[in-house]
Design a protein around this motif. Structure first.
Motif, PDB file in Angstrom:
ATOM      1  N   MET A 104       0.846  -1.194   0.000  1.00 18.54           N
ATOM      2  CA  MET A 104       0.000   0.000   0.000  1.00 18.54           C
ATOM      3  C   MET A 104       0.886   1.250   0.000  1.00 18.54           C
ATOM      4  SD  MET A 104      -3.384  -0.695   0.852  1.00 18.54           S
ATOM      5  CE  MET A 104      -3.359  -1.628   2.374  1.00 18.54           C
ATOM      6  N   GLU A 105       0.631   2.153  -0.903  1.00 21.58           N
ATOM      7  CA  GLU A 105       1.473   3.355  -0.953  1.00 21.58           C
ATOM      8  C   GLU A 105       0.716   4.541  -1.530  1.00 21.58           C
ATOM      9  OE1 GLU A 105       4.716   3.035  -3.714  1.00 21.58           O
ATOM     10  OE2 GLU A 105       3.497   2.024  -5.217  1.00 21.58           O
ATOM     11  N   PHE A 106       1.272   5.727  -1.289  1.00 21.58           N
ATOM     12  CA  PHE A 106       0.762   6.947  -1.921  1.00 21.58           C
ATOM     13  C   PHE A 106       1.427   7.088  -3.287  1.00 21.58           C
ATOM     14  CE2 PHE A 106      -0.400  10.045   1.836  1.00 21.58           C
ATOM     15  CZ  PHE A 106      -1.573   9.329   2.030  1.00 21.58           C
ATOM     16  N   VAL A 107       0.631   7.422  -4.296  1.00 27.47           N
ATOM     17  CA  VAL A 107       1.206   7.792  -5.598  1.00 27.47           C
ATOM     18  C   VAL A 107       0.554   9.100  -6.032  1.00 27.47           C
ATOM     19  CG1 VAL A 107       1.660   5.417  -6.345  1.00 27.47           C
ATOM     20  CG2 VAL A 107      -0.499   6.492  -6.980  1.00 27.47           C
ATOM     21  N   ARG A 108       1.270   9.827  -6.871  1.00 27.49           N
ATOM     22  CA  ARG A 108       0.755  11.106  -7.352  1.00 27.49           C
ATOM     23  C   ARG A 108      -0.112  10.867  -8.600  1.00 27.49           C
ATOM     24  NH1 ARG A 108       0.744  15.321  -6.485  1.00 27.49           N
ATOM     25  NH2 ARG A 108       2.340  16.578  -7.470  1.00 27.49           N
ATOM     26  N   PRO A 109      -1.184  11.628  -8.776  1.00 24.97           N
ATOM     27  CA  PRO A 109      -1.996  11.467  -9.983  1.00 24.97           C
ATOM     28  C   PRO A 109      -1.140  11.646 -11.244  1.00 24.97           C
ATOM     29  CG  PRO A 109      -3.140  12.855  -8.404  1.00 24.97           C
ATOM     30  CD  PRO A 109      -1.740  12.653  -7.876  1.00 24.97           C
ATOM     31  N   SER A 110      -1.328  10.736 -12.187  1.00 23.36           N
ATOM     32  CA  SER A 110      -0.626  10.830 -13.472  1.00 23.36           C
ATOM     33  C   SER A 110      -1.444  10.030 -14.471  1.00 23.36           C
ATOM     34  CB  SER A 110       0.801  10.280 -13.371  1.00 23.36           C
ATOM     35  OG  SER A 110       0.747   8.898 -13.152  1.00 23.36           O
ATOM     36  N   ILE A 111      -1.058  10.118 -15.739  1.00 25.40           N
ATOM     37  CA  ILE A 111      -1.869   9.528 -16.813  1.00 25.40           C
ATOM     38  C   ILE A 111      -2.096   8.029 -16.597  1.00 25.40           C
ATOM     39  CG2 ILE A 111       0.051   9.115 -18.406  1.00 25.40           C
ATOM     40  CD1 ILE A 111      -3.352  10.554 -19.416  1.00 25.40           C
ATOM     41  N   GLU A 112      -1.138   7.347 -15.965  1.00 25.19           N
ATOM     42  CA  GLU A 112      -1.303   5.897 -15.803  1.00 25.19           C
ATOM     43  C   GLU A 112      -2.451   5.536 -14.851  1.00 25.19           C
ATOM     44  OE1 GLU A 112       1.660   3.695 -13.278  1.00 25.19           O
ATOM     45  OE2 GLU A 112       2.697   5.611 -13.374  1.00 25.19           O
ATOM     46  N   TRP A 113      -2.950   6.524 -14.114  1.00 26.51           N
ATOM     47  CA  TRP A 113      -4.041   6.246 -13.169  1.00 26.51           C
ATOM     48  C   TRP A 113      -5.399   6.657 -13.715  1.00 26.51           C
ATOM     49  CZ3 TRP A 113      -2.916   2.925  -9.604  1.00 26.51           C
ATOM     50  CH2 TRP A 113      -1.581   2.799  -9.223  1.00 26.51           C
ATOM     51  N   LEU A 117      -4.133   6.621  -2.583  1.00 28.30           N
ATOM     52  CA  LEU A 117      -3.627   5.450  -1.861  1.00 28.30           C
ATOM     53  C   LEU A 117      -3.916   4.254  -2.761  1.00 28.30           C
ATOM     54  CD1 LEU A 117      -2.496   4.213   0.845  1.00 28.30           C
ATOM     55  CD2 LEU A 117      -4.868   3.633   1.364  1.00 28.30           C
ATOM     56  N   VAL A 118      -2.873   3.529  -3.155  1.00 24.76           N
ATOM     57  CA  VAL A 118      -3.081   2.388  -4.053  1.00 24.76           C
ATOM     58  C   VAL A 118      -2.561   1.110  -3.402  1.00 24.76           C
ATOM     59  CG1 VAL A 118      -2.902   3.861  -6.122  1.00 24.76           C
ATOM     60  CG2 VAL A 118      -0.887   2.656  -5.297  1.00 24.76           C
ATOM     61  N   ASN A 119      -3.179  -0.018  -3.800  1.00 20.11           N
ATOM     62  CA  ASN A 119      -2.696  -1.292  -3.253  1.00 20.11           C
ATOM     63  C   ASN A 119      -1.798  -1.995  -4.272  1.00 20.11           C
ATOM     64  OD1 ASN A 119      -4.379  -2.533  -5.080  1.00 20.11           O
ATOM     65  ND2 ASN A 119      -5.855  -3.291  -3.567  1.00 20.11           N
ATOM     66  N   ASN A 140      -2.390  -4.334  -6.156  1.00 18.59           N
ATOM     67  CA  ASN A 140      -3.057  -4.663  -7.434  1.00 18.59           C
ATOM     68  C   ASN A 140      -3.316  -3.416  -8.276  1.00 18.59           C
ATOM     69  OD1 ASN A 140      -3.218  -7.397  -6.746  1.00 18.59           O
ATOM     70  ND2 ASN A 140      -5.042  -6.986  -5.508  1.00 18.59           N
ATOM     71  N   HIS A 141      -2.670  -2.324  -7.910  1.00 20.58           N
ATOM     72  CA  HIS A 141      -2.820  -1.055  -8.628  1.00 20.58           C
ATOM     73  C   HIS A 141      -4.264  -0.557  -8.610  1.00 20.58           C
ATOM     74  CE1 HIS A 141       1.311  -1.161  -9.986  1.00 20.58           C
ATOM     75  NE2 HIS A 141       1.116  -2.445 -10.185  1.00 20.58           N
ATOM     76  N   ARG A 142      -4.913  -0.776  -7.504  1.00 16.86           N
ATOM     77  CA  ARG A 142      -6.288  -0.294  -7.320  1.00 16.86           C
ATOM     78  C   ARG A 142      -6.231   0.938  -6.427  1.00 16.86           C
ATOM     79  NH1 ARG A 142     -11.708  -1.736  -7.321  1.00 16.86           N
ATOM     80  NH2 ARG A 142     -12.846  -1.502  -5.351  1.00 16.86           N
ATOM     81  N   ILE A 143      -6.922   1.992  -6.852  1.00 16.09           N
ATOM     82  CA  ILE A 143      -6.990   3.188  -6.005  1.00 16.09           C
ATOM     83  C   ILE A 143      -8.009   2.918  -4.900  1.00 16.09           C
ATOM     84  CG2 ILE A 143      -7.613   5.620  -5.884  1.00 16.09           C
ATOM     85  CD1 ILE A 143      -6.757   5.963  -8.787  1.00 16.09           C
ATOM     86  N   LEU A 144      -7.546   3.013  -3.649  1.00 15.74           N
ATOM     87  CA  LEU A 144      -8.438   2.767  -2.501  1.00 15.74           C
ATOM     88  C   LEU A 144      -8.966   4.068  -1.914  1.00 15.74           C
ATOM     89  CD1 LEU A 144      -6.207   0.114  -0.712  1.00 15.74           C
ATOM     90  CD2 LEU A 144      -8.141  -0.313  -2.231  1.00 15.74           C
ATOM     91  N   GLY A 145      -8.171   5.127  -2.056  1.00 10.51           N
ATOM     92  CA  GLY A 145      -8.579   6.392  -1.462  1.00 10.51           C
ATOM     93  C   GLY A 145      -7.783   7.534  -2.052  1.00 10.51           C
ATOM     94  N   MET A 146      -8.157   8.735  -1.646  1.00 10.09           N
ATOM     95  CA  MET A 146      -7.542   9.955  -2.187  1.00 10.09           C
ATOM     96  C   MET A 146      -7.347  10.954  -1.070  1.00 10.09           C
ATOM     97  SD  MET A 146     -10.162  10.404  -5.321  1.00 10.09           S
ATOM     98  CE  MET A 146      -9.963   9.478  -6.826  1.00 10.09           C
ATOM     99  N   VAL A 147      -6.299  11.761  -1.203  1.00 12.58           N
ATOM    100  CA  VAL A 147      -6.050  12.773  -0.171  1.00 12.58           C
ATOM    101  C   VAL A 147      -5.487  14.033  -0.800  1.00 12.58           C
ATOM    102  CG1 VAL A 147      -3.756  11.838   0.398  1.00 12.58           C
ATOM    103  CG2 VAL A 147      -4.966  13.194   2.098  1.00 12.58           C
ATOM    104  N   ASP A 148      -5.900  15.159  -0.255  1.00 16.18           N
ATOM    105  CA  ASP A 148      -5.448  16.475  -0.700  1.00 16.18           C
ATOM    106  C   ASP A 148      -4.858  17.164   0.533  1.00 16.18           C
ATOM    107  OD1 ASP A 148      -5.312  19.182  -1.358  1.00 16.18           O
ATOM    108  OD2 ASP A 148      -7.253  19.236  -2.368  1.00 16.18           O
ATOM    109  N   ILE A 149      -3.593  17.537   0.443  1.00 15.36           N
ATOM    110  CA  ILE A 149      -2.920  18.173   1.584  1.00 15.36           C
ATOM    111  C   ILE A 149      -2.620  19.622   1.232  1.00 15.36           C
ATOM    112  CG2 ILE A 149      -0.905  18.117   3.112  1.00 15.36           C
ATOM    113  CD1 ILE A 149      -0.573  15.128   2.276  1.00 15.36           C
ATOM    114  N   SER A 150      -3.234  20.546   1.961  1.00 13.97           N
ATOM    115  CA  SER A 150      -2.951  21.964   1.742  1.00 13.97           C
ATOM    116  C   SER A 150      -1.714  22.340   2.558  1.00 13.97           C
ATOM    117  CB  SER A 150      -4.151  22.809   2.184  1.00 13.97           C
ATOM    118  OG  SER A 150      -3.857  24.155   1.934  1.00 13.97           O
ATOM    119  N   HIS A 151      -0.794  23.050   1.936  1.00 18.27           N
ATOM    120  CA  HIS A 151       0.458  23.380   2.634  1.00 18.27           C
ATOM    121  C   HIS A 151       0.282  24.530   3.618  1.00 18.27           C
ATOM    122  CE1 HIS A 151       3.005  21.560  -0.869  1.00 18.27           C
ATOM    123  NE2 HIS A 151       1.948  20.841  -0.589  1.00 18.27           N
TER     124      HIS A 151
END
Ligand code: COA
Length: 169
Positions: free
Chosen positions: A1-10, A64-66, A68-79
């Motif tokens: 399980m890891e965080f990945v940044r949105p990109s075309i592959e998703w 948040l992806v597992n 199996n490359h499935r998106i389980l959740g999403m998060v937006d962090i304001s700086h």
């Protein structure tokens, strides 16, 4: 399980998530694909928004992806916080894919997001939820949230506000 940044592959996964989400307002709003002619155009707009464009403060978005490359959740962090975020929105907004709820993923997303906040240099993180969002309140409490005064927004929705101290652990 890891965080990945949105990109075309998703793109496919992201679109499936939005479909499962249904007609309700997308949370966090930065993952809303409505109004974009292509995913590339969405990504372009997201990059601008993340860099702090117009009314937006700098922010970072992750899936948040597992394994199996499935998106389980999403998060937006304001700086940073402006008055609106200080009163209602907080630093972090998250959601979990409807069929994946109540498996601990939001609790994990907030934990991982707090580590990202530390990297950004945020020492104390504000996380808010609607008064009737029991699940989100538990997620925040699970991550050490200390409740502050609530605020009522222009629609009369009471926002519970919690601070989480970012520790070194
Ligand atoms: C709120 C939300 C993020 C929770 O995600 P989740 O992955 O189901 O949360 P978790 O599995 O980590 O659950 C944390 C705790 O809340 C509880 N919980 C989750 N949803 C709940 C619900 N609808 N009612 C009551 N309790 C709930 C879990 O049982 C768990 O309890 P525990 O810590 O005592 O074991 C998810 O329902 C969601 O995406 N909602 C729509 C978007 C949203 O509201 N985002 C938050 C904006 S502030």
């Amino acid at each position: 399980m890891e965080f990945v940044r949105p990109s075309i592959e998703w793109e496919r996964e992201h679109r499936e998530y939005v479909e499962e989400w249904g007609p309700a307002r997308m949370v966090p709003s930065s993952f809303d694909l409505a109004g974009f002619e292509s995913y590339e155009m969405y990504l372009e707009a997201l990059t601008k928004r993340e860099n702090g464009h117009g009314k937006w403060l700098p922010c970072t978005n992750y899936f948040l992806v597992n394994e199996n490359h499935r998106i389980l959740g999403m998060v937006d962090i304001s700086h940073e916080l402006n008055d609106f975020l200080f009163r209602f929105g907080g630093h972090i907004g998250y959601s979990v894919r409807p069929p994946e709820r109540r498996k601990g993923y939001a609790t994990l997303i907030l934990k991982l997001a707090l580590a990202k906040c530390k990297d950004i240099g945020i020492n104390e993180c504000l996380v808010t939820c609607d008064e009737d969002n029991i699940g989100s309140a538990k997620v925040i409490l699970n991550n050490g949230g200390i409740e502050d005064q609530s605020e009522t927004d222009i629609d009369g929705i009471v926002k519970r506000r919690f601070w989480i101290k970012i520790t070194n652990s």
